[in-house]
Design a protein around this motif. Structure first.
Motif, short mmCIF file in Angstrom:
data_model
loop_
_atom_site.label_atom_id
_atom_site.label_comp_id
_atom_site.label_asym_id
_atom_site.label_seq_id
_atom_site.Cartn_x
_atom_site.Cartn_y
_atom_site.Cartn_z
N TYR A 266 9.16 3.83 -0.74
CA TYR A 266 8.28 3.53 -2.07
C TYR A 266 8.34 1.99 -2.12
O TYR A 266 7.22 1.50 -2.63
N ALA B 283 8.07 7.05 -5.56
CA ALA B 283 9.22 7.82 -4.77
C ALA B 283 9.29 9.00 -5.06
O ALA B 283 9.00 9.61 -5.95
N SER C 221 7.27 8.83 0.18
CA SER C 221 6.70 8.32 -0.94
C SER C 221 5.23 8.91 -0.85
O SER C 221 4.71 9.31 0.05
#
Length: 253
Positions: free
Chosen positions: A117, A180, A189
């Motif tokens: 992420y 995430a 992600s």
């Protein structure tokens, strides 16, 4: 994985993903607007295009979640309806992607089981920053200028196959929120994006609300986050600001 994403690997990946968004996304939307076979119906909102063999397997679920009845309100275009819905742009690292246009606003969502992420957080070329966690998951927001390449597909001058760019081509700024899967930042992600076809401003407050609604309808995202992906090392989360107004692009807090 983390070592590969650093240095040269990170730069190459960034160029690939961003370049694909600008080029493939531009081709899709400018061609789709003139063809009802791309999911647009004359009697109402567009439906998702049937998946093609080479599309990511997660496309149907993501498109169904994104092409929702309340999407116009969620993206700040009340009274509008979906005019096109399909795959949009995607990269080899994504297992699913979808893109829907509502009036002048375009919304996109993509999912990756491997891309972290916070991939772009340390890249000085991207205006990315950590933001307040979303549904117990760490998140990063970033923006990028868009420069569309218009591909003429025989629907008018300057002729079939001609390419134009620059000048007064549609552009503007795309706003992204990357969340995430797991509470410690592991597990891949989910990225949600918004931008306007006419280059107008998109209210940053819309992204968290849209992301939460999408996660509630997606398998694997519709429950409390796991502490960590089984078998993966624990990744300590980066420090996040206290939950406040989502203003990462306007010189805010």
């Amino acid at each position: 994985m983390r070592e590969y994403m650093a240095g040269v690997g990170r730069a190459v990946l960034l160029r690939a993903v961003v370049g694909m968004l600008v080029l493939v996304g531009g081709v899709f939307w400018h061609s789709a607007q003139g063809r009802s076979s791309d999911g647009e119906r004359d009697d109402g909102p567009a439906v998702c295009r049937p998946p093609e063999p080479d599309w990511p397997s997660g496309y149907p679920a993501l498109c169904a979640a994104l092409n929702r009845p309340d999407l116009a309100e969620l993206v700040g275009a009340p009274g509008e309806h979906a005019v096109s819905a399909g795959i949009g742009s995607y990269s080899p690292w994504e297992t699913g992607a979808a893109q829907v246009q509502v009036g002048k606003v375009k919304a996109a969502v993509s999912e990756s089981p491997t891309l972290p992420y916070d991939l772009l957080l340390d890249d000085p070329r991207v205006s990315a920053r950590e933001v307040a966690p979303l549904a117990g998951r760490p998140a990063v927001a970033y923006s990028e200028p868009l420069r569309w390449m218009v591909i003429h597909l025989g629907t008018g001058s300057p002729g079939p196959g001609a390419v134009s760019g620059g000048g007064r081509s549609p552009g503007g700024t795309a706003y992204h929120l990357v969340v995430a899967r797991n509470a410690d930042g592991s597990g891949g992600s989910l990225e949600v994006s918004l931008w306007r076809e006419d280059g107008g401003y998109v209210n940053d407050d819309l992204l968290p609300g849209l992301a939460e609604e999408l996660m509630a309808d997606l398998e694997g995202w519709d429950g409390p986050p796991l502490p960590a992906e089984p078998g993966e090392p624990t990744r300590p989360p980066r420090p996040s600001p206290s939950p406040t107004s989502f203003r990462p692009f306007s010189g805010g807090r």
